[in-house]
Structures are given as C-alpha cells and as structure tokens.
Design a protein around this motif. Sequence first.
Motif, mmCIF file in Angstrom:
data_model
loop_
_atom_site.group_PDB
_atom_site.id
_atom_site.type_symbol
_atom_site.label_atom_id
_atom_site.label_comp_id
_atom_site.label_asym_id
_atom_site.label_seq_id
_atom_site.Cartn_x
_atom_site.Cartn_y
_atom_site.Cartn_z
ATOM 1 N N SER A 109 110.747 72.275 -54.976
ATOM 2 C CA SER A 109 111.882 71.630 -54.319
ATOM 3 C C SER A 109 112.501 70.558 -55.219
ATOM 4 O O SER A 109 113.731 70.415 -55.263
ATOM 5 N N GLN A 152 116.259 70.666 -56.405
ATOM 6 C CA GLN A 152 117.141 69.544 -56.087
ATOM 7 C C GLN A 152 117.766 68.969 -57.363
ATOM 8 O O GLN A 152 118.939 68.561 -57.367
ATOM 9 N N PHE A 181 112.529 76.465 -48.109
ATOM 10 C CA PHE A 181 111.940 75.673 -47.026
ATOM 11 C C PHE A 181 111.595 76.537 -45.816
ATOM 12 O O PHE A 181 110.544 76.394 -45.206
ATOM 13 N N LYS A 192 108.996 70.462 -40.395
ATOM 14 C CA LYS A 192 109.833 69.420 -40.985
ATOM 15 C C LYS A 192 110.807 70.036 -41.995
ATOM 16 O O LYS A 192 112.006 69.735 -42.008
ATOM 17 N N GLU A 193 110.253 70.926 -42.816
ATOM 18 C CA GLU A 193 111.086 71.575 -43.823
ATOM 19 C C GLU A 193 112.139 72.473 -43.176
ATOM 20 O O GLU A 193 113.252 72.607 -43.678
ATOM 21 N N GLN A 228 114.922 70.436 -42.275
ATOM 22 C CA GLN A 228 115.679 70.111 -43.489
ATOM 23 C C GLN A 228 116.569 71.293 -43.891
ATOM 24 O O GLN A 228 117.727 71.110 -44.288
ATOM 25 N N ALA A 288 119.584 71.484 -41.749
ATOM 26 C CA ALA A 288 120.515 70.422 -42.158
ATOM 27 C C ALA A 288 121.255 70.818 -43.426
ATOM 28 O O ALA A 288 122.467 70.590 -43.559
ATOM 29 N N ILE A 289 120.513 71.439 -44.357
ATOM 30 C CA ILE A 289 121.144 71.904 -45.607
ATOM 31 C C ILE A 289 122.215 72.944 -45.295
ATOM 32 O O ILE A 289 123.332 72.903 -45.812
#
Lengths: 132, 1217
Positions: free
Chosen positions: B307, B311, B336, B343-344, B347, B350-351
């Motif tokens: 990750s 990123q 993810f 949690k991932e 994320q 959201a991405i």
Amino acid sequence: MISTFMIIGKDDVPLYEASFFNSKKQKEGSSHLSQFVIHAALDIIEEKVLSNENFFLGVVDNFNNFTVSAFVTTGMVKFVLLTENKNVDSTKAFFNDVYELYLKVILNPFYKQNSPIVSPYFDKKVREKFSK
Amino acid sequence: MTIFGILLNALAHAWATQEQLIGFNSYNFSTNQTVESAKYIKIIVKPIDKMSETTFDHYFSILRQFNEFSHKELDLRLLKNKNLAKGKVFIEFVKSNYITSKWETFEPHRQIFGLLATVDAKQTPNLNYAYKQYFNELTKLKESSLVGRCLVFHCGKETVDLEIGDMLLISNELRRSELEKMLKKFVLNFVSNLVVSFNLKIHQIKKDPKIIVIPSDFDFNSGGTHSNVIKKYQKGRKLKTIADLYLLSGFWDKAEERYQEVIDLSRFEDDLIYQAGSIQNLSCINTIKMKEKGISLYSKEYLQTISNNLQTAIMKYSKKNKYLQAETQLKLARFFLEYGGAKERGQAIAILQMVFLHRKVLQNDDKVLLLLGLASLYEFANMKRKFGFFLREIASSLHQQKKTKLSHDFLLYASKYFQLEGLIDIITGKPSKNYHTMKRGLQNQKNETKNKKITNQQRWVKLQQSLIFELILLAKELQDNLKVITYIIYGLKIFHNKLSKQQQIFFSRDLRKYSKFIAHDTHLNMIGIPKIIDCKIIPYNIDEIPIEKEKKSDDVFIFMPFLPDSGEGKIIEPIVWAENEIINISLTFANPFFFDLEIDEIVLLTDHTNQNSSLNSNTSSSSLNNNDDDEDDDEDDDDDSIFQSFPISAIIPSKSTNFEVIVSGKPIKSNIEIKIINCKISIFNIAFIHPIKLKQSIKVIDSLPKLAVTKIDLDKLSLFNGEETITFLQFHNQGSKKITDIQINKSITKSDDYKKTKNTPYEQFYCSPLIDFNQEIIDKNLPFEPGNQFYLPLKFSIREFVDEIVLKIVYQTELNNKFNFCRGIKIKFLINYRPGVSLQSFEILRPNPSFYKKQFGIVNQSNSFLVLLDIKNNGNTLFKIYCWLDNNIVMGNNRDHKDDNNDNDGNNKNSIDKEVIGENLNKNKTNELNGQNNNSFRNFLISTPKKYEGNFDSWARKLLKKKKKTILKSIKKKNNINFFKKFTCEAQSSIRIIIPMSGFQILKNPQSKIPFRKIVENYVQLTHNRPTSEDEKILLRDLNVKSWFLERLQLYWVSEYKNIGKVLLHSLEINQTHLNLLQPPFLSLNLSIQKNELDNKIILNHFHLMKLSIKNNHSKNVLINFKINVKYGGSIINPKIITKNYSNKENDYEKIENLDSKILWLGTFERKNILINSNYNFEHQVYISFLVKGRYILDVKCYIKDKKMTFNLLDPIEIFV
C-alpha cells in the motif's frame, strides 16, 4: 437533479418518495436521476450501517454537487435524502422529525409493514419539515 | 500498434459468466485489475469469417485454461542466455472486441503481442481464403514483435495433413482431452515464440534511437515541441520498457534490477510517470516472488509495503496525470478489498468515491475506462446497485462517444441490477420456431409467474421507466427493430398502469411502426397483451348437440334431448364434438391500455390423447402426456391433422375489461380427446402462445349427420278457431353422412287458461288440435343422402288454448359410430289463436207472460225471461253451435259442495258423458235435467238472424212456428230443459240466440256460505238492472245473491265445424257488466204508522193511521192473503216486566188477539184473496189506538196462494207507548 427524500423498506422496496422543487424550472425538468443516485447509495448505506451504531449515518455518498444522507432505523428501514444542502445538523434534525412521523405511521393498525406510505398527512408533514 | 486499457481488467470475470448476454459475449476486457496486472501477456483471439459465437466461445474457453507456463515448459532454445531463472509466464487471452486506449503506448502489458485466429472449416472450407483473412488481421495490428497463428477447427481427414503457413489444422475427430492436449502444446509453442520475440525486442529497443512518447507528454507541453523536453527521459523510459518486457517474459530478477535503476534515473530526469510506473511494477514483482516463496499475502507487513508503494505511485502520478493516478487508486482499492479487513474495506470505498470525482477532468476514453474500473470494483465489493449505476454511467459516456451498440449493451446489462431481470431474459431467450410445443406453453406460464412476482412489487418507477425509455432510444438509433418492440412490450407489461395515456399512445405508434420490420416468427412473451380473462366452449346449437344413446337399447327415442330436466340451451355433459364439424370457443379479453389492440390472428392450439376405451365400455380417455417433452414434440407434428383452427382477427377496444371473441375450429380426427391448451395470438407482428385455462378435455366422436329442417312460409300460425292450413317443412342433409332414420314426435303446449276448464263440461268436450303429416313421405326419402333435400307437408287445424306445437325430429345415421350418438331437432310453431266465436251482446228481456203462454205453451210461469245473445263468427269457416246451460245453474248447487250433492253430480256427469261427448251431438238430443222435484226451470233456445224486421214477438213467432214441433216436444217433458240446440253460423256473420228461462227456484242450501235472508229464501229472480227504491241494505243483500247466482250462469258452446266435422267446445264468457241481475224480493212489504205531528210519538188512547203496502215485483199477477199481527211486550211501568231481559224473541210478547184490552182499532187486520197485478202496489189502512203503555210489535204475514210462499216484514215495527 432535484432534492429528493425517500424511505426504502425491506428488499429495496420504495415506501415513500418526496421531491422538493425550488423552482418551476426544476419541476419541469424533474429528473429520474435522483432515484438512480439514491438506489446506488443503498449499497454504501448497507456498508456503513455495519460500522455505525447511530441511526443517522451522515453523508454516505455524493453525486456532483449533491450529497446523499442516510438514516437507518433498527428495522433496517432506510431514510435517504438527496440534497445540495451540506449542513449535517439540519439534515439530522430533518431525519429525526421524519422518524417520529414514520413511527406514527407504523403504529397505525391499518398500515401493513413494508407497504407504501400513502398517508397525505405524512406527506404534508414531511414537506413541512423539509421546508424548515 | 494496438494497446489495451488496463482498467478493463476487472470486468472480465464479471462478464465471463454472462455468456448468454447478447452483445457481451463479443467483448472481453483484459485481465484482473490487480497489482499483478503487469505480468500478463495479452493474446487476442479472433474468429475468422463465419464462425458461430457458440463455437468460438467453446474454443476460447479451452484456450483460456492455458494461462500460466513455467520456463521449464517453454521451448526457449533460441534464447542466447540459457541460464534461466525459475520464472513463469502469464497469459491472458482476450476477445477481439475491446475498448482501445491511448495509454496502451505506456506499458507493454497494456499491448497485444499475439494474434490467434480461429477458423471453422465447416463454415469456411476454403482455407486459402481463411489464411488471407488471418493475414489481413495480422497486418492490421502492426506490432513488430507480434506473433500470429491460425487455428483451423473441424478439418476433414484430407485437409489435416496439409501445412499452410502458420495454420494449425485440427481434425474434427478429436476428443476433448486430445484437443486440449494438442492446444496446450500449440500454446506452449506460441508463448515460447512470444518470449523469444520479447528478447529480440529488448535488443531492438536497446539499439533503437526512437524516443518513447506517451500521451501525457503532449499534455505536459502542449504549446511547443516535446522532443527536446522529453529527450532527457529517453534512457529511463527505454530501461523501464525493457524491465516491463523482462517482467512479461518471467525474468523477474532482471526486471527488478532495471526498475530500481529506472526509479533512480527518473528521479534524476524528473520523469514522474515512469518513476511511478516502476514503483508500481516493483510491487507486482514483489507480490509474485512472495507468492512463489509461499509468504502469506495477508501479513500486515506485506499489506503495508504494497500500500505504501502504491500510494507513492499515486502521489507521483497525481502530479502528472489524473487518469494514471485514478487507475492506481483503483488498484489500491482493489488491493484493500481483496486482502484487507473491514477497515481497509472502508478505505477502499472511500477511495472509490474519491476516484469518481476525477471523472470530470478526464477525457472521454479515459472516463469510460475509469468508470469501467469503478464499476468492476463495486461489483468485486459485491455492491450490485452501485455496479448497475456505473454500468449506466458507462453506457451514457459511450453514447456520447457515438458508441451506441456498446452503450446499449451496457445499459441492457445494467437493467438487471434495477429489478428488471426479465428484460435480459427476454433479450437472451432464443425464439422457438415451433409454436405448437406444449413445453413452450408451460415455460411461458412459469415465466409469467416470475414476471408477476416482479410486477407486484413496489417499483422504482421513475428509474425503471427511464431505463426502458433509454433502451428504446438506443435501440432506435441502432435500428434494431426487434429490440425496440421488445422494450416497449416489456414496458407496457410492467408499467401499463403507471404509464400516462400519452406515453402509451406513443408506445402503440412505435409498435405499429417497428413491427412491420420484424420477422413474423419472432418470439416474445406477450402474456397480458391482450389479457385473456376467460375461455369457454360454446356448445353446439340445441339442435346439433349429439345425444348419447343408452347402451342397452338402440331406440333413439329414449334419449330425447328435450327432457324437461335438461332444459333448453343447457349443455349436456360431457361436451362432445363431432368430427369435421365446426366448433366455437369464446375467448374473453381485457385491454388495460389506452390504445386499441389490433390482433392480426388468433389460432387455437390443442393437445390430444387417443381414446383407449372400447366401443362397449365407453370409458373416458387416458390422461394427457404433458410431462414428456419428447412425446409433446411428436404430438405437435400431428396437431394439424387432429384439429384445424380457423384464424380470426379482432380489435380489442382500449380500456375494455370484457371483450368476447369467438374463435372457430374443426376437429379432424375422431375417437380422441382434445384439450384446448393454448392459443396463438399474433399482435404487432409477434406471434405468442398464450396459455388457456381450459381444463376440460372434449371427446371427439365420428362425424354425425347434420339435418337442417326449415319451416316454409310459416313462422307463426295465426288462425281462427277451426281453420285448417297446410305448411311445409324442408329437410336438408347438410352434413357429410347419409341419414338412415328420421322420427318425428309432436307435443302440444296448452295455455294456462285451459286449467279453468277443469270440472266443467268444457273439459269433457275439449279436443286436441290436429297436426298431421304423412310418414310415407319421410320413409320414401330414406336413406337421405348428403346434400339432398325434400319437403314434408304438415296439416294444421287450430284449437283453443294452444300456445305452441313442437315437432321433435330425431335422426341418425347407420349405427357405426362408436358412441352411438344421434341428433334431434326441435321445430316450434307458435300459435296465435283467434277465437271463431265471440259474444257481441247480451241482454235479458222479460216479455209479457202471455207471450210464453202463446208461443211456448207455458202456463203459470211467473218468473220467465229471455236471454238474448248475439254471437259472431269471426272466422272464415262455417260452424255450428250447440248450446246448453250448465245444469248446476238450475240446481243452485256449487260443484265444490260435492258432499251435499253427490247424487246430482253423479247423475249429471253421466248424462254428459253419455250424451254430450260423442258423435251424436248433431242429433239434437235433449238431456234430462236431473235435480230436485221443485225445480221448475225451463228454457228454450231460439236462433234468429241478427237483423230482423218487426218487433220481437213477430220474428219469434215466425221462428217458433217452424220449429214448434221440436220445441214443444221438449217442453212437454216435465222437468226437462231443451239442453242442446244447434245453430249454423255463416262465416263473418252473426246470429242472435235467445234463451227463454222461467221459474227459477233455488233451494236453500244449508251448507252455502251465502247469507240468505228469510224473505228471499228459495227465490232468485232475474231482472233488468233498473232503479230501485229499496233500502240500501236490502239491495246489498240482493247483490250478494246475484253474485252467487252469476257464478253458475255459464254457457258453454259447442261448435261443429263443417269442413272438419269435429265438435269443439267453447266457453262463452259473459261479462258481468252485461248482466246485472238484481234479485228484489218477490213481494215488497212495507208497514208504517203515523205518529203525532208535534212530538213524533205514539200517544196513549189516540188513534194513529197504520198503512200497509204490498208490491208485486213478480212479472205475474198474484193472489195473496195477509194478516197484521200485533204483539205486546209488557208494560214499561210494571217494574217486574221491565226487569225481564228484553229481546226480540217471540216468547217475550203476548199475542194481541188475547189482549183486546190493550188496543182499539178501526178496520181489519186480515184480508184474503187480494189480486195484485204485476208491478202494482196494494195499500191497506187501519186506525189503531193503544190503550196500555208498553212495547208493541207490529208484523205482517203475507201468503201467496199459488206459490204457497209466505213473506214477512224484513224488520218488524217496534213501538213504545
């Protein structure tokens, strides 16, 4: 696109829909798109409801300038508001008001669970609450 | 050079499973969208010439298995460096249609390096031609290191051994395992070549001075020349490309080394895109290596490393290119979702939401690719609604790029995720060309149930409607008429009650327009358009219903169809059809739409079973074989030879709920059971089989004869009584069988009035009307051949009380049909009876008694009168009238009181039976009138022409002279009456009948309910209706008597018709208004006493005038005696007497004779032999003085000498003094 409030019951059955027009022009061009956006947001709502203990989930999705806010009852009935207004507090207050109205509806012995809400009183009140 | 967009990767899996989806099986979108995507070599597989999609998909799926090879397996002898690592080569086969992207130039794994052309030798036997096509395809790709091969499937033996260039010929005799083995070997070789070509390409790149350019370079410096700017990137970019090729070839170590170098170089050169790409691809190598080493991908450390790398790459890309940034973000999200926890996952979502915002800044191509990536990731995250939403977004973007076909396919696919699954089912369903399959019918029912479930849901109406409208528009742009029709029909079916009138009319216009261009055998689920509400079999006409005969008997007349139980028009169960005869089925439709439904054709479809029953047992058939599909198919082939349906067209009006259409058909084969299971309805050029809920199976018997019997020139008989007419029946054999037996039976329906004749002489006399035909005429025409006809004359003579005459004609053919059926026809003649005799006038006269004496020789008949009747013959036939009076009139006894008059009734009946009913009526016999001895009734019947000259006496006298003998004969017989009299009445003329009657005497009947007063006891007098001065009470009493009398005054007339010689009896109804027979007392008595003028009282010791008046109401003078009786009822002063119960009883009074001291009188109280003429008054006066106070009763007793009759005052006078 126009501001729209929907209540969605079990199996994605739409129980209630209210569109709020700001102008005549908006009314003429009233679009089906709001239903598409709200329908799509249901996935995110179901996702978020697992990690959120509150009824009010806040803004769950967005589309262009519009945001989708959600409020999920314990019976997994989803209140979804598609609006340009980004004020979370007023949205939350609106949901709470509508929730009270909704409780009155389901307390009605003649109301069948998961069936469309056709009460004109309910509709009137929801619109009043939204205009606040 | 062609390049693929990497973002399309993830959709491959999603759509690989949707092979049935029309359109989508043509597209294949690259490998999975993962971090590891850089390791895949893309090979395009392309069908050449005419290769069916199914065949292609079959071989494509086999090829796709071979997606991973180790270096050991590959033939890499050509490579210079033989010290190979333990590398692997990964392959991805893609289909020929794909969405191109400008980013294909950026990295080799986005490009296509191999072409596999597939040829079906069955479809394309000319292999040279196929090869040319393949070569063309190869040259189109223009890739220097491209490797191409051509696979030819289904080769015959003679061609397998041929070797044509790059072609591999595969025999059609290979088994799948052999084929797979062969193809694996082929792919190995192919991939080996590819790896070798990569090696060559690496050398070529090293030497090539050409600068590698990517689209973002133009964006970076759009204003000026780019070459100088990017020249400095050359080294790094070449190295990155070499590293990519090493990665594809499986030389991961070499690739890794070079990527590290590129990262450093690009940092130095500030080529951020290549730097980010290298970082990203390093992550790919790390992942591969870790997998090879067996390290768990789920370790946190690993997740963190990857990750972080991604990123970093995202960050680098963000500075240069939004699309590549978004692409890498999606990779991270996917990473993810695939390997991370909750949690991932959050994320990742959201991405995804963030990436969606980037679409605004992207160009069209990139935008589509981004949306595809988003869609595929949402699908991967099991967010179906989001997936659907993005599919629609993709469709929208594609439409903007004029990629309408692709746009349509995406949109259609999206519909599945908006609760419109049925739409894809319809589009992907393969049309059935055989409409007669039961299987299809059942399938439709299942589909309908499924659709119903969806329809009943509360829908996202706006959303779904919008989707369908969009699909319609796209289909129109594509000029795909079938799809336009399909979408409209689907929309109508699920939204018919939510579509506006305007929308529906718009739909109907489109349906008419586009249906012209679609094939007639198009199969679409049309259930509900129109909606079949009801289906019922219309039974044969009552005359055509086959009647099953009883098994033990051959007599057809046992099985009358007209039995009262079955009733007219009622279906005789079970329904039976005759072979080759047209039957009708009533279909009731509903049209819920705002437009008329124009049905081009309705055809009935049937299923059948052969009957196992034997002729004798006549049991019903076996059950239907619905379950076995094969048998259904076999039966379908024979269907046309079993049942022929006559197509019919109809227009069902808009918003109609109950529209009936009659569909006809004809069973062609007998001894089977037919069941109407479906009906094929063609509407808007689409034929669809609608299931019919008709459970009844109908037995088909051998063809029956069909006889048509028609009445000629006569529908309703309107005749006068006694008239005779002849009509004809036309017999026409309309069937195909000859008729061997015709039997006719007749029945006559009598009107309710006939019941009134019960217990009257009329009942005894009544004769049935005549209907006659000659059976020989029928017999002469038997056997009655098909098409022939003959006429049967029928002779009618009409009688009273007949409403209709029914002829029942039963006919049959030779007894050769299994079920032994026949048919019956009912011919009805309605009778309009017009009475031949009518009463014109009725009058009662009381001539002078001397007339009787002179004319009839009747002496002392005080109560005689004449009844005058005017009778008219309305008809056209001469008839004679016999007239008599019911003897009950004379007797004054009601037949209802049989207990009291047993003897009389018995005697009377006998007399009628013997003398009245018989052929001797015309003998002018008289009948003895039995009865009481006191009966003095006599009558005479005199006939006279209505128009006579002179007075009554004169014509009567003349007539009597002629018939004196006869009349006198009857008169001489004591207690006899002239019972019968015969008259002849010409057609359209009238006669007058005079009935003289005299001496009525009706005995008191103690059982009679009629209240008689003493004064009228035993006497009834017929008189004119004339004013009477009688007290009203008396009049009412008399009227009661009159009524009683009239009940019995009935005259019956027997007419004898000259031409037919039969006696008919008619009741002559005398309207009561004609008869007003008051019955005043024989004598009217009135006694009055003159009271004091002052106080209107009777005064003691004072003479009062007492008047007695006697009136003779009789038609004859009478000789009378009378006596006034005075009775004293006690003094009112004497208290003892007063205390007595006062009443009118006789005992309360003393006779006046013994009470001379009580009264004085002047005159006489008694007189004898006083003659009072008819209708005259007699007055008698007496002066009377009362001497004692008290009550007095004055009464009169009057005695008629001749009659020995006594009359009293109706109300004796009571006087108080």
